[in-house]
Design a protein around this motif. Structure first.
Motif, mmCIF file in Angstrom:
data_model
loop_
_atom_site.group_PDB
_atom_site.id
_atom_site.type_symbol
_atom_site.label_atom_id
_atom_site.label_comp_id
_atom_site.label_asym_id
_atom_site.label_seq_id
_atom_site.Cartn_x
_atom_site.Cartn_y
_atom_site.Cartn_z
ATOM 1 N N ASN A 107 1.084 -2.845 6.749
ATOM 2 C CA ASN A 107 2.199 -3.096 5.826
ATOM 3 C C ASN A 107 3.501 -2.515 6.360
ATOM 4 O O ASN A 107 4.569 -3.114 6.211
ATOM 5 C CB ASN A 107 1.908 -2.516 4.446
ATOM 6 C CG ASN A 107 0.815 -3.273 3.720
ATOM 7 O OD1 ASN A 107 0.397 -4.343 4.148
ATOM 8 N ND2 ASN A 107 0.343 -2.712 2.633
ATOM 9 N N GLU A 159 6.961 -1.722 -1.789
ATOM 10 C CA GLU A 159 5.512 -1.695 -2.025
ATOM 11 C C GLU A 159 4.758 -1.374 -0.739
ATOM 12 O O GLU A 159 3.818 -0.576 -0.743
ATOM 13 C CB GLU A 159 5.041 -3.035 -2.592
ATOM 14 C CG GLU A 159 5.427 -3.249 -4.033
ATOM 15 C CD GLU A 159 4.930 -4.590 -4.566
ATOM 16 O OE1 GLU A 159 4.527 -5.467 -3.770
ATOM 17 O OE2 GLU A 159 4.975 -4.762 -5.794
ATOM 18 N N ASN A 160 5.178 -2.007 0.351
ATOM 19 C CA ASN A 160 4.526 -1.743 1.638
ATOM 20 C C ASN A 160 4.690 -0.283 2.047
ATOM 21 O O ASN A 160 3.754 0.348 2.547
ATOM 22 C CB ASN A 160 5.099 -2.651 2.733
ATOM 23 C CG ASN A 160 4.650 -4.085 2.599
ATOM 24 O OD1 ASN A 160 3.716 -4.398 1.869
ATOM 25 N ND2 ASN A 160 5.326 -4.975 3.310
ATOM 26 N N HIS A 161 5.871 0.244 1.855
ATOM 27 C CA HIS A 161 6.143 1.632 2.226
ATOM 28 C C HIS A 161 5.283 2.591 1.403
ATOM 29 O O HIS A 161 4.721 3.552 1.936
ATOM 30 C CB HIS A 161 7.621 1.942 2.040
ATOM 31 C CG HIS A 161 8.004 3.317 2.467
ATOM 32 N ND1 HIS A 161 8.069 3.687 3.792
ATOM 33 C CD2 HIS A 161 8.317 4.429 1.752
ATOM 34 C CE1 HIS A 161 8.414 4.962 3.869
ATOM 35 N NE2 HIS A 161 8.572 5.437 2.644
ATOM 36 N N GLN A 162 5.197 2.326 0.108
ATOM 37 C CA GLN A 162 4.410 3.191 -0.765
ATOM 38 C C GLN A 162 2.922 3.130 -0.444
ATOM 39 O O GLN A 162 2.202 4.108 -0.635
ATOM 40 C CB GLN A 162 4.651 2.846 -2.231
ATOM 41 C CG GLN A 162 6.031 3.247 -2.705
ATOM 42 C CD GLN A 162 6.333 2.767 -4.117
ATOM 43 O OE1 GLN A 162 5.553 2.051 -4.737
ATOM 44 N NE2 GLN A 162 7.492 3.168 -4.626
ATOM 45 N N SER A 163 2.459 1.984 0.067
ATOM 46 C CA SER A 163 1.028 1.848 0.375
ATOM 47 C C SER A 163 0.626 2.699 1.583
ATOM 48 O O SER A 163 -0.537 3.078 1.709
ATOM 49 C CB SER A 163 0.682 0.379 0.663
ATOM 50 O OG SER A 163 1.138 -0.015 1.945
ATOM 51 N N LYS A 164 1.574 2.976 2.463
ATOM 52 C CA LYS A 164 1.347 3.768 3.678
ATOM 53 C C LYS A 164 0.258 3.175 4.574
ATOM 54 O O LYS A 164 -0.329 3.869 5.402
ATOM 55 C CB LYS A 164 1.042 5.218 3.344
ATOM 56 C CG LYS A 164 2.184 5.889 2.596
ATOM 57 C CD LYS A 164 1.945 7.353 2.390
ATOM 58 C CE LYS A 164 2.914 7.879 1.380
ATOM 59 N NZ LYS A 164 3.936 8.680 1.727
ATOM 60 N N ILE A 165 0.008 1.877 4.414
ATOM 61 C CA ILE A 165 -0.955 1.177 5.271
ATOM 62 C C ILE A 165 -0.207 0.723 6.523
ATOM 63 O O ILE A 165 0.872 0.132 6.427
ATOM 64 C CB ILE A 165 -1.581 -0.027 4.525
ATOM 65 C CG1 ILE A 165 -2.364 0.475 3.315
ATOM 66 C CG2 ILE A 165 -2.450 -0.858 5.454
ATOM 67 C CD1 ILE A 165 -2.856 -0.621 2.394
ATOM 68 N N GLU A 186 9.169 -5.964 -1.885
ATOM 69 C CA GLU A 186 7.996 -6.000 -1.016
ATOM 70 C C GLU A 186 8.024 -4.858 0.006
ATOM 71 O O GLU A 186 6.994 -4.229 0.270
ATOM 72 C CB GLU A 186 7.936 -7.352 -0.291
ATOM 73 C CG GLU A 186 6.636 -7.603 0.412
ATOM 74 C CD GLU A 186 6.519 -9.014 0.968
ATOM 75 O OE1 GLU A 186 5.657 -9.201 1.844
ATOM 76 O OE2 GLU A 186 7.274 -9.901 0.550
#
Length: 117
Positions: free
Chosen positions: A74, A65-71, A62
């Motif tokens: 997240n 995924e949060n890191h890759q989303s760069k949101i 998780e």
């Protein structure tokens, strides 16, 4: 699929056989295999450790995924997730520490062992 307890029991037996207690304590050859209470304790600890490690695997996935989303939201959530991962690792260390203490109690050093001349 193996249950967590059966794989934990196998891991415990593997670790116990790798440490080769029987060669150290020849009079105790059957003590390890013949102590269901000890195996139950090992199995329980290894099951708990595996559960915590499985949770960390999910958390790490998780976080990635949060890191890759760069949101931004997240990324902020990752702080709490990483804190949980750290707390879980402390639990694992504690479980292994307790297990080590239990092994030391069950197999105390005999006089003359571990001393260098």
């Amino acid at each position: 699929m193996k249950s967590p307890n059966s794989s934990s029991s196998s891991a415990a037996r593997s670790i116990m056989s790798e440490t080769n207690f029987s060669s150290k304590y020849p009079s105790d050859d059957d003590e390890i295999d013949g102590d269901p209470e000890a195996w139950a304790a090992f199995t329980d600890v290894f099951g708990q450790v595996q559960s915590v490690l499985n949770r960390n695997r999910q958390l790490i996935h998780e976080v990635n995924e949060n890191h890759q989303s760069k949101i931004r939201g997240n990324m902020v959530e990752n702080v709490a997730l990483i804190q949980e991962i750290n707390e879980n690792m402390s639990k694992v260390v504690s479980l292994y520490s307790n297990l080590s203490g239990n092994i030391s109690e069950r197999f105390p050093r005999r006089s003359g062992e571990g001393k260098s001349s």
